[in-house]
Design a protein around this motif. Sequence first.
Motif, mmCIF file in Angstrom:
data_model
loop_
_atom_site.group_PDB
_atom_site.id
_atom_site.type_symbol
_atom_site.label_atom_id
_atom_site.label_comp_id
_atom_site.label_asym_id
_atom_site.label_seq_id
_atom_site.Cartn_x
_atom_site.Cartn_y
_atom_site.Cartn_z
ATOM 1 N N GLN A 28 29.543 51.728 37.946
ATOM 2 C CA GLN A 28 29.434 52.075 39.367
ATOM 3 C C GLN A 28 28.926 53.508 39.521
ATOM 4 O OE1 GLN A 28 31.400 54.331 41.482
ATOM 5 N NE2 GLN A 28 30.092 53.707 43.163
ATOM 6 N N LEU A 144 33.162 38.460 36.546
ATOM 7 C CA LEU A 144 33.170 39.532 37.550
ATOM 8 C C LEU A 144 33.538 38.977 38.923
ATOM 9 C CD1 LEU A 144 29.986 41.436 36.398
ATOM 10 C CD2 LEU A 144 32.331 42.311 36.345
ATOM 11 N N GLN A 145 32.994 37.823 39.274
ATOM 12 C CA GLN A 145 33.300 37.215 40.563
ATOM 13 C C GLN A 145 34.776 36.820 40.643
ATOM 14 O OE1 GLN A 145 30.213 34.293 40.243
ATOM 15 N NE2 GLN A 145 28.767 35.500 41.466
ATOM 16 N N ARG A 148 36.725 39.982 41.277
ATOM 17 C CA ARG A 148 36.537 40.401 42.674
ATOM 18 C C ARG A 148 37.361 39.533 43.612
ATOM 19 N NH1 ARG A 148 33.636 38.081 46.361
ATOM 20 N NH2 ARG A 148 32.222 37.085 44.890
ATOM 21 N N ASP A 152 40.356 40.820 45.921
ATOM 22 C CA ASP A 152 40.207 40.612 47.363
ATOM 23 C C ASP A 152 41.410 39.851 47.913
ATOM 24 O OD1 ASP A 152 38.398 41.527 49.242
ATOM 25 O OD2 ASP A 152 37.241 39.663 49.273
#
Length: 160
Positions: A28, A144-145, A148, A152
């Motif tokens: 990032q 990664l999803q 996330r 979330d």
Amino acid sequence: MTSKTKPTTHLDEQSILTSFFTEVGIIQQLSSNAIRPLLPAGLSIAQYGVLNHFARRGGTETPAQLAFAFQVTKGAMTNTLQRLETQQFIKVETDPADARRKLVSITKKGLNAHTKTAKALAPSFVQMMQGLDLKMLAAALPALQAVRLYLDDARNSKAT
């Protein structure tokens, strides 16, 4: 691999999570530093993030929804939105259903700034495609999803 850190092969569960989030954080930071000089004059990374959000999703959102999505304070989001509105990249209007609320949407000028930035990033992506194994990156996407979505969901359960 140009980094001095070698890929890890055997780690315990806690080390895997620590290494995973360390790598994500470094990526990032490096990607933000690479994008920053390609942004139109006067546009910050945070502001580009809002434009990118609207370019991907479209529609309208309240400042509170945006603050929640970006995990920033309402004050920080208000500041970002005011700067974007000054540049005419977004439009902030009163919600016809509730005059106390505002609705934010991207303007044509904002979409153009987003598109211009995406085009400026294209050569970097081409260079990246030549230096990275895209099949390996594609294989990493589901993981990664999943992370996330987990984060979330955890955030959303704390908010309610």
